[in-house]
Design a protein around this motif. Structure first.
Motif, PDB file in Angstrom:
ATOM      1  N   PRO A  53       0.771  -1.340  -0.162  1.00  0.00           N
ATOM      2  CA  PRO A  53       0.124  -0.167   0.070  1.00  0.00           C
ATOM      3  C   PRO A  53       1.043   1.226  -0.010  1.00  0.00           C
ATOM      4  O   PRO A  53       0.339   2.202  -0.351  1.00  0.00           O
ATOM      5  N   LEU A  54       2.132   1.259   0.339  1.00  0.00           N
ATOM      6  CA  LEU A  54       2.944   2.261   0.507  1.00  0.00           C
ATOM      7  C   LEU A  54       3.592   2.742  -0.966  1.00  0.00           C
ATOM      8  O   LEU A  54       3.527   3.897  -1.284  1.00  0.00           O
ATOM      9  N   GLY A  59      -2.882   8.089  -6.782  1.00  0.00           N
ATOM     10  CA  GLY A  59      -3.424   9.340  -7.439  1.00  0.00           C
ATOM     11  C   GLY A  59      -3.278  10.564  -6.625  1.00  0.00           C
ATOM     12  O   GLY A  59      -3.039  10.533  -5.469  1.00  0.00           O
ATOM     13  N   ASP A  60      -3.429  11.664  -7.133  1.00  0.00           N
ATOM     14  CA  ASP A  60      -3.532  12.854  -6.727  1.00  0.00           C
ATOM     15  C   ASP A  60      -4.300  13.296  -5.605  1.00  0.00           C
ATOM     16  O   ASP A  60      -4.106  14.023  -4.699  1.00  0.00           O
ATOM     17  N   ASP A  61      -5.603  12.676  -5.596  1.00  0.00           N
ATOM     18  CA  ASP A  61      -6.724  12.899  -4.621  1.00  0.00           C
ATOM     19  C   ASP A  61      -6.530  12.215  -3.364  1.00  0.00           C
ATOM     20  O   ASP A  61      -7.138  12.403  -2.487  1.00  0.00           O
ATOM     21  N   PHE A  62      -5.530  11.251  -3.353  1.00  0.00           N
ATOM     22  CA  PHE A  62      -5.539  10.521  -1.983  1.00  0.00           C
ATOM     23  C   PHE A  62      -5.373  11.367  -0.630  1.00  0.00           C
ATOM     24  O   PHE A  62      -5.777  11.052   0.352  1.00  0.00           O
ATOM     25  N   GLU A  63      -4.508  12.278  -0.668  1.00  0.00           N
ATOM     26  CA  GLU A  63      -3.940  13.014   0.423  1.00  0.00           C
ATOM     27  C   GLU A  63      -5.386  13.939   0.673  1.00  0.00           C
ATOM     28  O   GLU A  63      -5.502  14.225   2.131  1.00  0.00           O
ATOM     29  N   TRP A 122      -4.020  -0.172   6.995  1.00  0.00           N
ATOM     30  CA  TRP A 122      -4.435  -0.100   5.460  1.00  0.00           C
ATOM     31  C   TRP A 122      -5.368  -0.985   5.137  1.00  0.00           C
ATOM     32  O   TRP A 122      -5.203  -2.381   5.499  1.00  0.00           O
ATOM     33  N   ILE A 123      -6.628  -0.498   4.490  1.00  0.00           N
ATOM     34  CA  ILE A 123      -7.704  -1.652   4.351  1.00  0.00           C
ATOM     35  C   ILE A 123      -8.024  -1.588   2.725  1.00  0.00           C
ATOM     36  O   ILE A 123      -7.812  -0.446   2.096  1.00  0.00           O
ATOM     37  N   ARG A 155      -7.989   2.392   1.419  1.00  0.00           N
ATOM     38  CA  ARG A 155      -7.855   3.396   2.207  1.00  0.00           C
ATOM     39  C   ARG A 155      -6.652   3.229   3.564  1.00  0.00           C
ATOM     40  O   ARG A 155      -6.384   2.124   3.777  1.00  0.00           O
ATOM     41  N   TYR A 156      -6.431   4.322   4.085  1.00  0.00           N
ATOM     42  CA  TYR A 156      -5.697   4.121   5.393  1.00  0.00           C
ATOM     43  C   TYR A 156      -6.739   4.854   6.346  1.00  0.00           C
ATOM     44  O   TYR A 156      -7.135   5.994   6.582  1.00  0.00           O
TER      45      TYR A 156
END
Length: 182
Positions: A53-54, A59-63, A122-123, A155-156
């Motif tokens: 997962p790391l 993608g740009d929107d993850f943050e 991490w899921i 997702r985290y």
């Protein structure tokens, strides 16, 4: 050039389970573009099971939204170089207006380092469609992809995501208690 959802001011992709299943259905039918979502929002060129997962391109929107979605083929082996995904729930049925649309199954990521297994936050949710939502003609056109093509949501979950105001300790309150005991 693909457009990320962040390029559209004010747009974040935060679907409920039935909407994820609908995206998968439209993708299987070759009509995903009809949903008029930003290009590249749910990529089909990345196999999330090839990455931990790391290092997975999220993608740009993850943050901003802390979620990333991928169209991919279902895999039985969910092992990467330094870890693995383990099922944490049984498949859950997804309903909308009384119709069973599909399933969601949750997986947790575990690091496997020097014979030690470490659970992470991490899921990964795997969404699959119920073939009964397709007409007979649609099932014939899609073929075997109905059972093997899925959407993965990554997702985290930080340990602070589910804290309510009651769970937060005010440092000033603790000091007051210390003063009373003296």
């Amino acid at each position: 050039m693909s457009t990320s959802s962040h390029d559209q001011t004010g747009f974040y992709f935060y679907p409920i389970d039935s909407e994820v299943i609908n995206c998968l259905k439209e993708k299987l039918l070759g009509r995903f573009e009809r949903l008029r979502l930003p290009a590249g929002l749910i990529p089909d060129t990345i196999n999330p099971y090839s990455y931990d997962p790391l290092t997975l391109p999220k993608g740009d929107d993850f943050e901003h939204v802390k979620r990333a979605f991928f169209f991919t083929n279902k895999q039985e082996n969910r092992t990467v170089k330094d870890g693995f995904w383990r099922a944490s729930t049984l498949p859950e049925k997804i309903f909308s207006t009384g119709q069973m649309l599909g399933f969601k199954e949750e997986f947790n990521f575990f690091w496997s380092i020097r014979n030690e297994t470490i659970k992470t936050n991490w899921i990964m949710n795997e969404y699959s469609v119920n073939q009964a939502i397709f007409s007979e003609d649609e099932r014939k056109a899609i073929g075997n992809k109905i059972g093997s093509y899925i959407v993965c949501e990554l997702r985290y979950e930080s340990e602070y995501d589910d804290l309510s105001d009651d769970d937060v300790v005010d440092d000033d309150d603790e000091d007051d208690d210390d003063d009373k005991s003296e």
